[in-house]
Design an enzyme around this catalytic site. Structure first.
Site, mmCIF file in Angstrom:
data_model
loop_
_atom_site.group_PDB
_atom_site.id
_atom_site.type_symbol
_atom_site.label_atom_id
_atom_site.label_comp_id
_atom_site.label_asym_id
_atom_site.label_seq_id
_atom_site.Cartn_x
_atom_site.Cartn_y
_atom_site.Cartn_z
ATOM 1 N N HIS A 114 1.724 4.314 -2.946
ATOM 2 C CA HIS A 114 1.744 5.764 -2.775
ATOM 3 C C HIS A 114 3.017 6.335 -3.394
ATOM 4 O O HIS A 114 2.978 7.334 -4.112
ATOM 5 C CB HIS A 114 1.677 6.158 -1.299
ATOM 6 N N HIS A 140 -5.529 6.763 -2.789
ATOM 7 C CA HIS A 140 -6.446 5.740 -2.295
ATOM 8 C C HIS A 140 -7.549 5.555 -3.324
ATOM 9 O O HIS A 140 -7.970 6.517 -3.980
ATOM 10 C CB HIS A 140 -7.042 6.157 -0.952
ATOM 11 N N HIS A 178 0.840 -1.197 0.000
ATOM 12 C CA HIS A 178 0.000 0.000 0.000
ATOM 13 C C HIS A 178 0.882 1.256 0.000
ATOM 14 O O HIS A 178 0.686 2.162 -0.820
ATOM 15 C CB HIS A 178 -0.908 -0.018 1.241
ATOM 16 N N GLU A 179 1.853 1.293 0.895
ATOM 17 C CA GLU A 179 2.733 2.465 0.986
ATOM 18 C C GLU A 179 3.612 2.605 -0.258
ATOM 19 O O GLU A 179 3.870 3.723 -0.722
ATOM 20 C CB GLU A 179 3.570 2.404 2.265
ATOM 21 N N TYR A 194 -9.586 1.792 1.357
ATOM 22 C CA TYR A 194 -9.864 1.691 2.792
ATOM 23 C C TYR A 194 -10.998 0.708 3.027
ATOM 24 O O TYR A 194 -11.859 0.502 2.163
ATOM 25 C CB TYR A 194 -10.298 3.041 3.359
#
Length: 115
Positions: free
Chosen positions: A12, A18, A8-9, A64
């Protein structure tokens, strides 16, 4: 930290927002800001995003979960459309569409001409 959280990071760092922040997110989810913990609403900001012509991904590692930043554990902050029972968000790893988005954005697998 889980494998999916690291991915996930890293997404980014690759330039991805997101999933529920996509410009077209209102067609796919309803964000219930009244249920969001005070001071955390910025996590649900919608951006003018380049969606790469790919469909919305409820199972993205970048999405999310239903109760993210909720005031109370049982209050949803994100509800999928048209079926509220669709599972959203996970931190197990990249989804098929996550991989497709990376490949498309970075032209992975395409032969590039060098001049």
């Amino acid at each position: 930290m889980t494998h999916g959280s690291v991915q996930h990071e890293l997404n980014h760092a690759l330039g991805f927002f997101h999933e529920q922040s996509r410009s077209d997110r209102d067609n796919y989810v309803t964000v219930l800001l009244d249920n969001v913990l005070l001071g955390t609403a910025s996590n649900f900001q919608k951006y003018d995003s380049n969606n790469l012509g790919l469909e919305y991904d409820y199972s993205s590692v970048m999405h999310y979960g239903r109760f993210a930043f909720s005031k109370l554990n049982n209050l949803p902050t994100i509800v999928p459309k048209p079926d509220a029972s669709i599972n959203i968000g996970q931190r197990y790893g990249l989804s098929t569409l996550d991989i497709a988005k990376i490949n498309k954005l970075y032209q992975c697998g395409k032969k590039l001409l060098n001049f």
